[in-house]
Design a protein around this motif. Structure first.
Motif: not given
Length: 676
Positions: A481-486, A611-615, A623-629
């Protein structure tokens, strides 16, 4: 002639392959042999970097006379606790219930039906300090087996019944709320060591899971006391001897309250967890010390624990050759003033001694000192210190290195994947993200079968025979899950979902409680189940965290419900024993915060504004936020569905349980929505 352990993949078992003891690996065949011969089973459990395991092996298992006695009167079974945490957990619970303490090596005597009846840990070769010798224990157990069999089997049966009655029934629909988390924080405050950081007295273990809770609690509530405990503890550890001031990375624990003298073994799981904690501390405070330690620890994992296949080895031993052929704990790491002079010359040695706290009296054994970093920033020229450090590291590399346990443990690699992915993203180190991807690829390629079932371990590119346990499925899913967000690669979300489906179908019961082993796993005398943290996050609460993150990504109500039901145990235990359920408390913080769901869309994969928004989203402490990019036409993540650009500009959407705020197109606006 080598014994049966010569065919095992575990480095710990292989270390005993040339013992004169006729060892068996844990197997049905071993217990059948005991039945056939009508003898008890000696179960010896340890792991490769365990100092006293090596001591007992040298004193007793390598001794021909002791081995002959064992071979004549017992079936001897050797277990690597890191390969079979289920076997270790079941019998350690029995040892602790019977003796009030536990540890490794663990020595348990069993009936041929695998029922325990006599317990211990390390036994010396001769009586000392009130302990019987190992030979005395062997003779006493043999006599009891021969002359009082009925009594032995009655004791064994009672122990098994008592263990069966300990089943945990926590779980249900009530989740921990503000009150329980506030009570947990108060409990931690009471146990906090104000002068030295950390919790409790010696020995002191890095409180990795508790630190994550404290950082998340501060991020959600602004509680300065929580941040201060985390910050002070991290600084104390980073400046102490528990941290390798030359090569980076943390030792297992400190034998004293001041973090000065470590037990020198270095475990992958400690370093993965602490790398992530320090990265998150930097994210919250901008601390330069936290940044340096996170990066040095990440580099240590890649450099010292990376395997040829792309995964990460389990551990480095505490002991190494002291240059005379004798294996001594800490020999690789400690220094005397004379050794500093030999390495640096008479001009720089005194400066190094002051900078790293090396004294004539020593802080360790025989006048040697463990390197520390006393509070004296700015007293020494930074370039000079960097030069000294580099020269000492080069000199140390010429010493005989500690042994390495090369087995790849799925759960611990999952923790490393999460740490390296996030650290690489935070500090613009794509090489660390690449290392995380390589480890994830290895787990998919080698540990995951075509049904999505995990093997617990591998070594040298060969998967082990032992099935994955709950922590493997949970921690690997967390890493994916961390790898997916990054990375913005949805395939890692898919793999996480595959693993979590197994958690729901094979590890959970109808009440929402979770077991450490699958329903279809080998049946032991008890199905292990423990919601509290040990050296790593509890599989139970790690699964709750991964289920919650996956639900935030996908909107899956069954995964969200399963996470909430699993967190019922945190509502019950969090206020009572917060030090031992830190990861569950951290997951509860994510639940109370949402967790936030962030979707970042751009017109092209490399658009600089996107990319700046993603970073910015990754750096948010929510806490525990997930990110889709991804791009507007991407189908990599459910969170990206129907997300559009705003006035032809990249946009970020922040939601909680798929209820979304208005999108933003600038970093400041996104930070405001995420509390950054």
């Amino acid at each position: 002639m080598p014994n049966r352990l010569a065919h095992e993949t575990s480095p710990y078992l292989f270390q005993h392959a040339d013992n004169p003891v006729d060892w068996w690996p844990w197997s049905a065949e071993a217990f059948e042999e005991a039945r056939k011969r009508n003898v008890p089973v000696l179960l010896s459990v340890g792991y490769s970097s365990c100092h006293w395991c090596h001591v007992m092996a040298h004193e007793s298992f390598e001794d021909r006379e002791t081995a002959d006695y064992l071979n004549a009167h017992y079936v001897s079974v050797k277990v690597d606790r890191e390969e079979r945490p289920d076997v270790d957990a079941v019998y350690m619970e029995a040892v602790q219930a019977a003796t009030g303490q536990g540890g490794w090596p663990m020595t348990v005597f069993l009936t041929p039906d695998a029922e325990p009846f006599y317990f211990g840990t390390y036994f010396p070769p001769a009586p000392r300090h009130g302990m019987p010798s190992f030979r005395q224990v062997l003779e006493g157990v043999r006599a009891a087996w021969a002359d009082r069999r009925e009594e032995v089997t009655e004791v064994a049966g009672k122990i098994v019944r008592d263990l069966a009655g300990r089943e945990i029934s926590f779980g249900g629909t009530e989740v921990p709320g503000e009150e329980e988390l506030a009570q947990a924080l108060l409990g931690l405050t009471r146990e906090y060591d104000q002068q030295r950081g950390g919790f409790g007295r010696a020995p002191k273990f890095p409180p990795s899971m508790v630190l994550e809770f404290l950082l998340r609690h501060h991020a959600r509530t602004g509680a300065e006391g929580a941040l201060q405990m985390a910050q002070d503890t991290c600084e104390r550890m980073a400046r102490g001897g528990i941290y390798d001031q030359l090569g980076g990375g943390f030792a297992r624990y400190s034998v004293d309250r001041d973090w000065v003298v470590p037990h020198f073994e270095k475990m992958l799981y400690d370093n993965a967890l602490l790398c992530r904690v320090y990265a998150h501390l930097w994210r919250s405070t901008g601390s330069e010390l936290a940044r340096r330690v996170a990066l040095e620890t990440a580099d240590f994992m890649v450099r010292e624990l990376g395997t040829e296949q792309g995964g990460f080895a389990s551990a480095l031993d505490a002991d190494s050759d002291d240059g005379t052929g004798k294996h001594v704990e800490g020999a690789y790491y400690v220094w005397t003033p004379e050794q500093l002079t030999e390495a640096l010359g008479p001009e720089d040695a005194p400066l190094a001694a002051r900078h790293f706290g090396v004294t004539e009296e020593g802080t360790f054994e025989h006048g040697s000192s463990v390197l520390q970093l006393p509070q004296q920033d700015g007293l020494f020229d930074a370039e000079k210190v960097a030069s000294i450090r580099e020269r000492l590291l080069e000199r140390r590399s010429q010493r005989p290195a500690p042994g390495r346990d090369d087995k790849v443990v799925a759960a611990w690699n999952g923790l490393a994947i999460a740490a390296l992915a996030e650290t690489g993203a935070y500090f613009d180190r794509p090489d660390l993200v690449d290392a995380a991807v390589a480890a994830a690829d290895l787990l998919v390629r080698l540990h995951l079968d075509d049904q999505g079932r995990l093997s617990r371990t591998s070594k040298d590119g060969q998967a082990g025979a032992n099935a994955g346990v709950l922590e493997d499925y949970a921690d690997v899913a967390e890493g994916f899950l961390a790898l997916a967000s990054v990375t913005g690669e949805g395939v890692w979300l898919d793999f996480a979902g595959l693993l979590l489906d197994h958690v729901l179908t094979r590890f959970a019961d109808d009440s929402g409680a979770l077991y450490d082993t699958a329903a279809d796993a080998e049946q032991l005398i008890r199905r292990p189940q423990d919601p509290t943290d040990n050296a790593t996050p509890s599989g139970w609460t790690a699964a709750a965290g991964a289920l919650l993150g996956y639900a935030a990504h996908t909107g899956s109500e069954p995964h969200r419900t399963a996470a909430e039901r699993a967190l019922g145990v945190v509502k019950a235990l969090g206020p009572r024993v917060p030090r031992f359920i830190g990861w569950g408390l951290a997951v509860a913080e994510a639940l109370l915060d949402g967790p936030r769901e962030v979707a970042v869309v751009g017109p092209a994969p490399d658009d600089p504004t996107a990319k700046a928004l993603h970073r910015t989203a990754l750096l948010a402490p929510a806490p525990g936020a997930v990110v889709a990019y991804g791009t507007v036409d991407s189908d990599e993540f459910p969170l990206l569905t129907d997300r559009t650009l705003i006035d032809d500009r990249p946009a970020a959407y922040v939601c909680r349980r798929f209820v979304c705020d208005m999108p933003v197109t600038d970093e400041a606006g996104l930070r405001a929505k995420l509390g950054g």
